[in-house]
Design a protein around this motif. Structure first.
Motif: not given
Length: 363
Positions: A92-117
């Motif tokens: 299993v791999y995740e794309n570090l450039r995808s905003p979904a990688t960060y948004l989906n880390r919590t059920i609330a979707g409130d994780t900060r999206i880094p600039a490189e996404a």
């Protein structure tokens, strides 16, 4: 010298204080799996279907779980159509450039999206697991607003289809979709369940008023002990069920899940079974064992999961009504054993004083 009641009270107070100080929802259940919800997420199909590819909702619908045992890699696409997850023979791999990688880390979707996404950028894949299964929160399959939709607020006692949702996949060069539904389900009347639990624990606790040295008192002890064993079994079953609902597979997967978030609920259930068996064998300090095990059971496996009584969808692989019945049994057995054991300890502490008083008045 302190009486047995005083010693028991001090120890129970210490246990309860430690319990309340450490039993947060995160410690009790791990990650951000919900204790219950009124929104039912279901996967209806993967289209077009193919052997070796399956998807289901887990954690009371909080996550989607995709398993790909085929020889082709499958990609889950993010919210802008970019590659988000990749599942294949190499893991299993995740794309570090995808905003979904960060948004989906919590059920609330409130994780900060880094600039490189950047969904338009070339994927930067990071391996996260060696298995063929991935689980993730997906905002397309969830209701994230604090307030229900207007039509639900207008008729909250009816089921409502919130939406039909779609999560796109890429299977090699072929396009596929995960299709599902999101529904509002009216919550149960929690008051009824709490009344049943309260009446039950009062009835069990009243057994502690029977004289400990009498035949009725001995029978009452056996009844309370047997009920504590039943409550412990219910707690173990509910705990295992929660892990199965979270997607745990096999003995190893269940054990990892239990140690990661459900260990206290499991231990208190097993402890209640042991304490009940101890009391059934009429061992010394059986009353204290009942009170202590009952307090832990009621708190760790009962109160910590109280949301089940007020939510339509429970984190369990069986109907929500079954989950509520198990929880009521845990509360009745735990709080009832605590009350009965404490009352029996209180009666035992008063007996020496009564005998001393009788001796003085007769002298």
């Amino acid at each position: 010298m302190r009486s047995p009641l005083t010693r028991a009270g001090l120890l129970l107070a210490g246990v309860l204080t430690a319990t309340l100080g450490t039993a947060t929802p995160a410690a009790a259940h791990g990650a951000d799996a919900p204790d219950g919800t009124d929104y039912r997420t279901e996967v209806t199909a993967v289209t077009p279907a193919r052997p070796g590819l399956s998807v289901r909702a887990v954690e009371a619908g909080a996550r989607l779980e995709l398993t790909n045992t085929g020889d082709r890699t499958v990609q889950v696409l993010g919210y802008s159509g970019e590659p988000y997850l990749r599942v294949g023979p190499d893991g299993v791999y995740e794309n570090l450039r995808s905003p979904a990688t960060y948004l989906n880390r919590t059920i609330a979707g409130d994780t900060r999206i880094p600039a490189e996404a950047n969904p338009a950028a070339e994927p930067d894949w990071r391996r996260v697991d060696g298995s063929s299964t991935v689980r993730w929160h997906d905002q397309r399959a969830l209701w994230r607003e604090a307030a229900p939709p207007p039509r639900v607020r207008a008729a909250p006692d009816r089921e409502h289809r919130i939406r039909d949702w779609v999560v796109p996949l890429r299977d090699g060069t072929e396009a596929r979709e995960i299709r599902g539904t999101l529904d509002w389900v009216p919550p149960p009347d929690a008051y009824t369940w709490w009344v049943a639990a309260t009446l039950g624990l009062l009835a069990v606790g009243a057994l502690g008023l029977l004289p400990a040295g009498s035949v009725p008192g001995a029978r009452a002890l056996r009844v309370v002990a047997a009920l504590l064993v039943a409550g412990g079994i219910a707690a173990v079953v509910a705990t295992l069920g929660r892990e199965l609902d979270a997607g745990a597979q096999g003995v190893g997967g269940v054990l990892v899940g239990l140690l990661g978030g459900q260990v206290w609920a499991l231990l208190t259930g097993l402890g209640a079974i042991a304490a009940g068996a101890y009391a059934l064998a009429r061992r010394p300090a059986a009353d204290f064992a009942l009170a202590l095990a009952g307090a832990c059971l009621a708190l760790f496996a009962g109160v910590a999961n109280a949301a089940v009584l007020a939510r339509a969808v429970a984190p369990a692989p069986w109907p929500a009504t079954t989950a509520r019945l198990l929880l009521v049994l845990v509360l009745v057995a735990g709080a009832g054993a605590l009350s009965a054991g404490f009352l029996r300890l209180h009666t035992a502490s008063r007996a020496p004083a009564a005998r001393q008083g009788t001796g003085v008045s007769g002298g």
